[in-house]
Design an enzyme around this catalytic site. Structure first.
Site, PDB file in Angstrom:
ATOM      1  N   GLU A 181      42.041  46.360  55.680  1.00  0.00           N
ATOM      2  CA  GLU A 181      40.457  46.211  54.339  1.00  0.00           C
ATOM      3  C   GLU A 181      40.748  44.732  54.853  1.00  0.00           C
ATOM      4  O   GLU A 181      40.264  44.237  53.847  1.00  0.00           O
ATOM      5  CB  GLU A 181      40.945  46.307  52.954  1.00  0.00           C
ATOM      6  CG  GLU A 181      41.109  48.331  52.271  1.00  0.00           C
ATOM      7  CD  GLU A 181      41.313  48.015  51.184  1.00  0.00           C
ATOM      8  OE1 GLU A 181      40.201  48.195  50.904  1.00  0.00           O
ATOM      9  OE2 GLU A 181      41.896  46.911  50.341  1.00  0.00           O
ATOM     10  N   HIS A 230      45.573  45.585  43.915  1.00  0.00           N
ATOM     11  CA  HIS A 230      46.114  46.800  43.287  1.00  0.00           C
ATOM     12  C   HIS A 230      46.537  46.794  41.754  1.00  0.00           C
ATOM     13  O   HIS A 230      47.179  47.741  41.620  1.00  0.00           O
ATOM     14  CB  HIS A 230      45.927  47.861  43.929  1.00  0.00           C
ATOM     15  CG  HIS A 230      45.176  47.835  45.168  1.00  0.00           C
ATOM     16  ND1 HIS A 230      46.159  47.891  46.166  1.00  0.00           N
ATOM     17  CD2 HIS A 230      44.613  47.902  45.438  1.00  0.00           C
ATOM     18  CE1 HIS A 230      45.549  47.878  47.341  1.00  0.00           C
ATOM     19  NE2 HIS A 230      44.340  47.678  47.301  1.00  0.00           N
TER      20      HIS A 230
END
Ligand SMILES: [Zn+2]
Length: 245
Positions: A80, A101
């Site tokens: 990512e 996250h």
């Protein structure tokens, strides 16, 4: 006297920022933090794919803003990383990026609830954080941000804000420097926890716009020092541990 160059310093700070954010529960095995190259705004620094708690300066690599490694890597890279490159391309004022996250933000990412600053440290993040739903532009995906167009879309939704929530995924936070970013990344999840606990007690009046404006008018470095001086504190504590027999 040893004269250290700026790049060596920033690489060490970035490795330390990884470990601090992991220790604070912001980064898990998959989150990552980057900083713009101090001498070349067309590049950024990010570690190889490794648990953030273990990152050392030797793990830090250079990338172009297209998120291509400057030297052919012999190690795994974060899938990512386009999040970082696309934001650096879109925002010349951004010097550091954290994508995470953190469990504390996930209920808000799933519920799509707007966030409001409910205490003074939260106000340093700005009035609100936009919500990005990958499905709006890209339909069904695996929810990872791995394509340039996905990163560009996220950067557009971030706009001029300091953080963006990502539907059923996590959050991305930006800063004018590593210290500001680390401080902000730690306080965003804490702010959500405080907000959620306050909601349970039916007490969620937001910080007033006037108070927020005063808070934001403080220079970023001053806000960070006032909040915690976290990098210096952590560096001192690491040195003490290293010196211990
Ligand atoms: Zn992610």
């Amino acid at each position: 006297m040893i004269v250290r160059d700026k790049l060596t310093d920033i690489v060490e700070e970035l490795a330390l920022a990884n470990r601090i954010l992991a220790h604070e529960g912001v980064l898990d095995a998959f989150g990552h933090v980057s900083v713009r190259h101090p001498a070349d705004p067309g590049r950024y620094l990010l570690s190889r794919s490794r648990s953030p708690l273990l990152i050392e300066p030797d793990d830090i690599l250079e990338f172009t803003l297209d998120s291509a490694p400057v030297k052919p890597p012999k190690v795994h890279l974060y899938a990512e990383r386009v999040i970082h490159g696309c934001i650096y391309q879109a925002r010349s004022d951004v010097m550091a990026v954290c994508h995470h996250h953190a469990p504390a933000v996930m209920p808000f990412c799933i519920a799509g609830k707007p966030i409001v600053p409910v205490f003074h440290l939260g106000a340093a993040m700005g009035e609100d954080a936009p919500f990005w739903d990958q499905h709006d532009e890209f339909g069904d995906t695996n929810l990872l941000v791995v394509k340039q167009e996905e990163g560009n879309s996220l950067a557009r939704t971030l706009g001029k804000h300091s953080a963006v929530l990502m539907n059923r995924h996590g959050a991305t936070v930006v800063g004018g420097g590593l210290k500001e970013l680390v401080s902000r990344s730690i306080h965003v999840p804490k702010r959500r926890v405080s907000d959620a606990r306050a909601r349970a007690r039916h007490a969620t009046a937001p910080v007033s716009r006037r108070d927020q404006a005063r808070r934001l008018a403080q220079p970023a470095a001053e806000r960070c020092n006032e909040d915690m001086g976290i990098l210096e504190h952590a560096a001192r504590s690491e040195r003490r541990h290293a010196a211990a027999p």
